[in-house]
Write an enzyme that holds these catalytic residues in place. Structure first.
Site, PDB file in Angstrom:
ATOM      1  N   GLN A 171      -8.909  -6.379  12.015  1.00  0.00           N
ATOM      2  CA  GLN A 171      -8.448  -5.280  11.164  1.00  0.00           C
ATOM      3  C   GLN A 171      -9.252  -4.021  11.445  1.00  0.00           C
ATOM      4  OE1 GLN A 171      -8.310  -7.009   7.146  1.00  0.00           O
ATOM      5  NE2 GLN A 171      -6.297  -7.700   7.566  1.00  0.00           N
TER       6      GLN A 171
ATOM      7  N   MET B 287      24.154   9.794   2.352  1.00  0.00           N
ATOM      8  CA  MET B 287      23.758  10.911   3.259  1.00  0.00           C
ATOM      9  C   MET B 287      23.995  10.996   4.623  1.00  0.00           C
ATOM     10  SD  MET B 287      22.700  14.099   2.606  1.00  0.00           S
ATOM     11  CE  MET B 287      21.846  14.337   1.266  1.00  0.00           C
TER      12      MET B 287
ATOM     13  N   GLU C 101       0.756  -1.152  -0.089  1.00  0.00           N
ATOM     14  CA  GLU C 101       0.013   0.098   0.112  1.00  0.00           C
ATOM     15  C   GLU C 101       0.871   1.232  -0.024  1.00  0.00           C
ATOM     16  OE1 GLU C 101      -0.659  -2.614   1.817  1.00  0.00           O
ATOM     17  OE2 GLU C 101      -2.674  -3.508   1.766  1.00  0.00           O
TER      18      GLU C 101
END
Ligand code: FAD
Ligand code: TPP
Ligand code: MG
Lengths: 577, 164
Positions: free
Chosen positions: A114, A480, A51
């Site tokens: 859920q 970085m 997702e």
């Protein structure tokens, strides 16, 4: 009036809104909606692999097209997985409509299977969210969601829909409103003309002006107006990481990006300026550096649609609240009626100073190095794509190299996560771009760290045939992080190194794509050519780059604009004005 | 310089609207001294009054951020004009002749009355400016068994009003 079920209403609303693609992933609470998707062909569903990928893909679609991105996920883990992508869009003001399934109304609050409080979890990272409580409210809520996401300062909107109101056996009359108004939401459009006149007065008097343009110009589709203003005034133009491309990066009037990894000339100009014209930019801390020493001599004009952006971190002199486009048009009209010429000669001394700063050549890197310099790869990418590609990136050094070495001449070509700095954004975003621009060259500039955060979308890209070129600047470090550790922790590289990297070439092949590994400098350009010639294939180019190259210049956290760390081989090691 | 501000907000009377306001204050680390909310005559709206402390810049940001919430219809900063402020408190004390006398002796400007007497305990109802309540409760400290306060509410005086 036609009668539809809640599930059908969700999809019909998308159709009526003109939505082409929905990026999603099914689950229990959205099954009725998925059944409605199955029964039609207008709204196309893209089945991602995670997702987070759905939200970033919808985001890439939105950033590159200007249209809202649409996401559909199930309740609970579906919704929580989407949160990173929602927050990413929120920080960069990207319009998304995210539909989340919710457990049926009768069991809300019972810790049902859920169940999560999606509205609660997403509240701080959305422009607005809704829990729809009645099937009869779905259509209007969807309309409001699109209206909110795309108007004013854009942003993501979540619509949480309990399963029972999408039940196919319950049908209600369907009407999709063509327009909604909300008494509590009336975004400003045009600016106050009095403020614009005040701004013009400052512009007339300015000796050392700088135009500081940001993402708001792109979001507000005002690149043309910005260009016209810049051409009229002949002032130097600097752009934020989010604004790149609104004004052409290759134009001599452009002095590059400003801020932490901005150019020497842009940061010095900001520091010495007597007038800053901020347009759709939000004075982010990566841009301002030390607040107390930000533009110490300048008056500031600030155009922004969000009143809360005005004087949030930096107090400004002339705020103009409204959409960039009409405000810039007002300014242009006012300037025209002045009948003055703003040629370069008018601020000749200032331009001379800027050209001197530019001559420092702050982004110079060691071109004779035997290793593959990351900067070199980006330069070659620019050459091979003739500067015309859509470039997405992940987060890290590679992101900065892409921003510095690939000048964008058009808006919406540079797609990256600036505000949240979300590793994992680049690949799904590139896929989203490809859906919006199937014919265009799309490159995803990434690092071996970032790419592993949403790698699974390689599979989606095969399924939907969205060929992208992945430019992996593989330095074997979370570069970085390593750079910061080098600068501020005496090179104690605490956990910025991964011992076991996958064989990216084989990995790409395993996903059904083309993989290449490039280890020699002379192979960089040919490999890029070969990859871009394969129009219909996704190619993963794993460039083994110089391991410890740094991004320069750099303003370290909490330092002022004129206190930049310059590359060790540059004429200036450290310049304190 | 930090100063106290009383901000009155007309809010859509929808579930979740209050948590957006509360969430804004915690997410942005703004101070919140008190907050009170109830529906208005128009049932689609709630009126919320909050007391916050901050510098002028912070208060400006708070007002802008509140206005930015989609559920916020309108707001005013009562501290910007001449306003009337009140807070109500209910205080439980043990009944004694001295206590009753003390309550009855209070200035008639302020509202103080014995609202209940049960089994030798009094509930005293007090309403007044919040600073007066602070002082009064401070004085009574040793006698107070329990106290509950509503938080400040207020209206601007004269013509100015927070209406749609
Ligand atoms: C590793 C890393 C390094 C970074 N280094 C830098 C750096 O060196 N330099 C740099 O600039 N950034 C850098 N960033 C990005 C930085 O964090 C911010 O995301 C960025 O500076 C914000 O850009 P912006 O000001 O253009 O605002 P945006 O986030 O693009 O916000 C747009 C502004 O415009 C307004 N707006 C939106 N639409 C409209 C409209 N239609 N009309 C009017 N106004 C509108 C909004 O209200 C908002 O205030 C870095 C990020 C990362 C991850
Ligand atoms: C999700 C997430 N986790 C952590 C970070 C912090 N972070 C910023 S850059 C970076 C390193 C990125 O490494 P890589 O992708 O290899 O890029 P490089 O800097 O080496 O080019 C990290 C860990 C982040 N931005 N996002
Ligand atoms: Mg790396």
């Amino acid at each position: 009036m036609v009668e539809l079920s809640g599930g059908e209403i969700v999809i019909q609303s998308l159709k009526d809104e003109g939505v082409e693609y929905v990026f999603g992933y099914p689950g229990g609470c959205v099954l009725h909606i998925y059944d409605a998707i199955f029964k039609q062909e207008d709204v196309k569903h893209v089945l991602v692999r995670h997702e987070q990928g759905a939200t970033h893909a919808a985001d890439g679609y939105a950033r590159s097209s200007g249209k809202p991105g649409v996401v559909l996920v199930t309740s609970g883990p579906g919704a929580t997985n989407a949160v990173t992508g929602i927050a990413t869009a929120y920080m960069d003001s990207i319009p998304l409509v995210v539909i989340t399934g919710q457990v049926p109304r009768p069991v809300i609050g019972t810790d049902a299977f859920q169940e999560v409080d999606t509205v609660g979890i997403t509240r701080p990272c959305v422009k607005h969210n809704f829990l729809v409580k009645d099937v009869a409210d779905i259509a209007e809520t969807m309309k409001k969601a699109f209206y909110l996401a795309t108007s004013g300062r854009p942003g993501p909107v979540v619509v949480d829909i309990p399963k029972d109101i999408t039940d196919p056996s319950i049908k209600v009359p369907y009407h999709y409103p063509s327009k909604v108004t909300m008494r509590s939401y009336t975004p400003v459009v045009s600016g106050d003309i009095g403020q614009t006149i005040k701004a013009i007065k400052l512009i007339k008097e300015a000796k050392r002006p700088v135009i500081y343009s940001g993402g708001g110009v792109i979001l507000g589709e005002a690149s043309n107006e910005l260009r016209e203003l810049c051409r009229t005034l002949n002032f130097p133009v600097t752009q934020t990481l989010m604004g790149l491309g609104a004004f052409p990066g290759t134009d001599p009037q452009s002095i590059g990006m400003l801020g932490m990894h901005g150019t020497y000339e842009a940061n010095m100009a900001m520091h010495d300026s007597d007038l800053i014209i901020a347009i759709g930019a939000r004075f982010d801390d990566r841009v301002t550096g030390k607040i107390a020493e930000f533009c110490p001599h300048a008056k500031i004009i600030h155009i922004d649609v969000d009143p809360a952006s005005i004087s949030k971190t930096i107090t400004v002199d002339v705020p103009i609240v409204g959409q960039v486009k009409p405000i810039l048009l007002d300014m242009l009209a006012q300037l025209k009626s002045l009948g003055e010429t703003f040629d370069r000669a008018r601020i000749a001394d200032w331009w001379k100073q800027i050209e001197d700063w530019r001559a420092v050549d702050c982004m110079a890197y060691d071109k004779n190095s035997g290793t593959i310099k990351p900067q070199y790869v980006i330069e070659q990418l620019y050459q091979v794509t003739k500067g015309e590609a859509f470039v997405t990136s992940d987060v890290g050094q590679h992101q900065m190299f892409a921003a510095q070495f690939y000048p964008f001449d058009k808006p919406r070509r540079w797609i990256n996560s600036g505000g949240l700095g979300t590793m994992g954004f680049g690949l799904p975003a590139a896929m989203g771009v490809k859906f919006a621009h199937p014919e265009a060259d799309v490159a995803c500039v990434t690092g071996e760290g970032s790419i592993q955060m949403c790698l699974q979308e390689l599979s989606t890209m095969l399924q939907y045939d969205t060929p992208v070129k992945i430019i992996n600047l593989n330095n074997g470090y979370l570069g970085m992080v390593r750079q910061w550790q080098e600068f501020t922790y005496k090179s104690r590289y605490s956990h910025s190194y991964m011992e076991a990297l996958p064989d990216f070439k084989k990995l790409a092949e395993a996903y059904g794509h083309v993989g290449m590994q490039i280890t020699k400098k002379e192979d960089v350009e040919p490999a890029l050519r070969e990859a871009f010639a394969m129009k219909d294939r996704t190619v993963f180019l794993d460039f083994l780059t110089d391991r410890e190259e740094n991004v320069y210049p750099m303003i370290e956290a909490g330092k002022a604009h004129n206190d930049m760390v310059m590359a060790p081989n540059s004429i200036y090691k450290r310049i304190l004005a | 310089m930090s100063r106290q501000h009383i901000i009155s907000v007309l809010l859509e009377n929808e579930s979740g609207a209050l948590s957006r306001v509360a969430g804004l204050f915690s997410a942005r680390a703004y101070n919140i001294e008190s907050l009170t909310v109830a529906p208005t005559l128009d049932e689609s709206l709630s009126r919320l009054t909050l007391v916050t402390i901050g510098s002028e810049e912070t208060i400006e940001q708070i007002k802008k951020q509140l206005n930015k919430l989609v559920d916020v219809v309108k707001l005013i900063d009562l501290s910007e004009s001449f306003s009337l402020e009140r807070e109500l408190a209910l205080v439980k004390v043990k009944k004694s002749a001295a206590m009753v006398q003390r309550i009855e002796a209070l200035d008639s400007d302020t509202l103080a009355r014995i609202a209940d007497e049960t089994d030798g305990y009094l509930i005293v109802e007090l309403s007044g400016e919040n600073a007066w309540l602070d002082d009064f409760l401070q004085d009574m400290q040793d006698d107070v068994i329990e106290v509950v306060r509503t938080g400040v509410i207020g209206l601007s005086r004269g013509e100015r009003a927070l209406t749609l």
